[in-house]
Motif scaffolding. Structure first.
Motif, PDB file in Angstrom:
ATOM      1  N   ASN A 112       0.613  -1.182  -0.508  1.00 33.19           N
ATOM      2  CA  ASN A 112      -0.175  -0.044  -0.161  1.00 33.19           C
ATOM      3  C   ASN A 112       1.091   1.273   0.452  1.00 33.19           C
ATOM      4  O   ASN A 112       1.425   1.505   0.934  1.00 33.19           O
ATOM      5  N   THR A 165     -10.608  -8.631   0.446  1.00 31.62           N
ATOM      6  CA  THR A 165     -10.626  -7.854   1.763  1.00 31.62           C
ATOM      7  C   THR A 165      -9.414  -6.553   1.739  1.00 31.62           C
ATOM      8  O   THR A 165      -9.906  -6.103   3.125  1.00 31.62           O
ATOM      9  N   ILE A 166      -8.464  -6.544   0.961  1.00 32.20           N
ATOM     10  CA  ILE A 166      -7.993  -5.677   1.554  1.00 32.20           C
ATOM     11  C   ILE A 166      -8.606  -4.621   0.786  1.00 32.20           C
ATOM     12  O   ILE A 166      -9.665  -4.356   0.799  1.00 32.20           O
ATOM     13  N   TYR A 171      -1.784   0.638  -5.088  1.00 34.85           N
ATOM     14  CA  TYR A 171      -0.778  -0.001  -4.188  1.00 34.85           C
ATOM     15  C   TYR A 171       0.048  -0.469  -5.353  1.00 34.85           C
ATOM     16  O   TYR A 171      -0.246  -0.472  -6.228  1.00 34.85           O
ATOM     17  N   SER A 202     -12.654  -1.489  -3.504  1.00 28.79           N
ATOM     18  CA  SER A 202     -12.576  -2.196  -2.304  1.00 28.79           C
ATOM     19  C   SER A 202     -14.280  -2.125  -1.269  1.00 28.79           C
ATOM     20  O   SER A 202     -13.617  -0.745  -1.221  1.00 28.79           O
ATOM     21  N   ASP A 206      -9.066  -4.369   5.349  1.00 31.39           N
ATOM     22  CA  ASP A 206      -7.537  -5.027   5.724  1.00 31.39           C
ATOM     23  C   ASP A 206      -7.131  -4.146   5.039  1.00 31.39           C
ATOM     24  O   ASP A 206      -6.838  -4.036   4.111  1.00 31.39           O
ATOM     25  N   ASN A 207      -5.738  -3.954   6.362  1.00 28.77           N
ATOM     26  CA  ASN A 207      -4.548  -3.188   5.751  1.00 28.77           C
ATOM     27  C   ASN A 207      -3.410  -4.015   6.527  1.00 28.77           C
ATOM     28  O   ASN A 207      -3.003  -3.648   7.439  1.00 28.77           O
ATOM     29  N   PRO A 208      -3.274  -4.926   5.431  1.00 26.95           N
ATOM     30  CA  PRO A 208      -1.983  -6.186   5.996  1.00 26.95           C
ATOM     31  C   PRO A 208      -0.491  -5.492   6.570  1.00 26.95           C
ATOM     32  O   PRO A 208      -0.342  -5.132   5.604  1.00 26.95           O
ATOM     33  N   TYR A 243      -0.481 -13.164   3.326  1.00 29.08           N
ATOM     34  CA  TYR A 243      -1.427 -13.131   3.570  1.00 29.08           C
ATOM     35  C   TYR A 243      -2.294 -13.990   3.589  1.00 29.08           C
ATOM     36  O   TYR A 243      -2.590 -15.002   2.641  1.00 29.08           O
TER      37      TYR A 243
END
Length: 268
Positions: A112, A165-166, A171, A202, A206-208, A243
């Motif tokens: 990101n 889910t992100i 990105y 999206s 989520d921000n892994p 992930y």
């Protein structure tokens, strides 16, 4: 002095394999970066990161794993365009012809930018792995059947899915093949990273957490120092873990491109 036509022809020849020539994102085709673009005025704007120093179709060796060149290839500079894609959508990466002898894993990461990817400092990007593939069958084909064999069989294409889910954002996609044909010797693995800017929309949040690309691999990792010509039965894919919501894609022929675009796109 070489003419522009001769230079472009030369670049096209040395780049006969080993780079991503374009991507198809949600059915729309976007041109990748070609080193010949540096000789054009104006230079084409693409979502592919600029690698003008890659005139020899080279690779990144393990000795450079802590060098910024491992991030998006040698001397990579920010792309000034981005390909829009919806989370859950597919991206097809179109490689120039890949050699059968260059067997190895294919790995995909996202980072990101937390702002415009056109201006982000690549050394600060933190990556999470969204896809990986390696050895498929150790007994099939000479030196095993690998995902690179699948890529070749699918007309030099590789398909990934953006996790649903992100969170929405800008990105960088880091797509990489690691050639293992010389990896039995120290510093022999060959990494071919390629980067593309994506503008992802999206419904996810989520921000892994990610890691710096300069920490992905070590020269002594079992998936890096690997003898392709030994009697192996398994292979450990290198790098951080996947992930948790990564989606494995069955590799099939790419969709037909419905349009072309190379302009800048940003998520509002």
């Amino acid at each position: 002095m070489l003419s522009l036509i001769a230079i472009v022809s030369f670049v096209s020849t040395v780049a006969a394999h080993g780079t991503v020539s374009g991507i198809v994102a949600d059915g729309i085709y976007y041109t990748g970066y070609n080193p010949s673009f540096q000789y054009m005025t104006p230079q084409p704007i693409t979502p592919g990161w600029k690698i003008p120093k890659d005139l020899d179709n080279g690779f990144i060796a393990p000795a450079a794993y802590t060098n910024p060149d491992i991030i998006c290839h040698v001397g990579a500079a920010n792309a000034q365009g981005a390909a829009p894609v919806k989370a859950g959508g597919k991206i097809v990466l179109q490689w120039t012809p890949w050699p059968v002898s260059h067997k190895g894993p294919i790995i995909d990461y996202l980072a990101n930018c937390n702002g415009p990817c056109e201006k982000v400092d690549k050394t600060t990007l933190k990556w999470f792995k969204i896809g990986e593939g390696g050895l498929i069958d150790a007994k099939k084909a000479s030196n095993g059947y690998w995902v690179t064999d699948t890529l070749i069989a699918n007309n030099n294409t590789w398909t990934i899915t953006i996790p649903k889910t992100i969170a929405t954002g800008n990105y960088v996609l880091r797509h990489e093949i690691i050639g293992l044909h010389a990896a039995g010797q120290a510093n022999g693995a060959q990494n071919y990273p390629q980067c593309f800017n994506l503008a992802i929309t999206s419904e996810g949040t989520d921000n892994p957490a990610g890691v710096l690309a300069t920490t992905f691999y070590k020269a002594t990792d079992p998936g890096i120092k690997f003898d392709l010509y030994s009697a192996f039965t398994s292979y450990a894919i290198p790098g951080p873990p996947l992930y948790s919501n990564a989606i494995t894609v069955s590799q099939t022929m790419p969709p037909k491109a419905t349009a072309s675009a190379t302009g800048v796109y940003a998520v509002s």
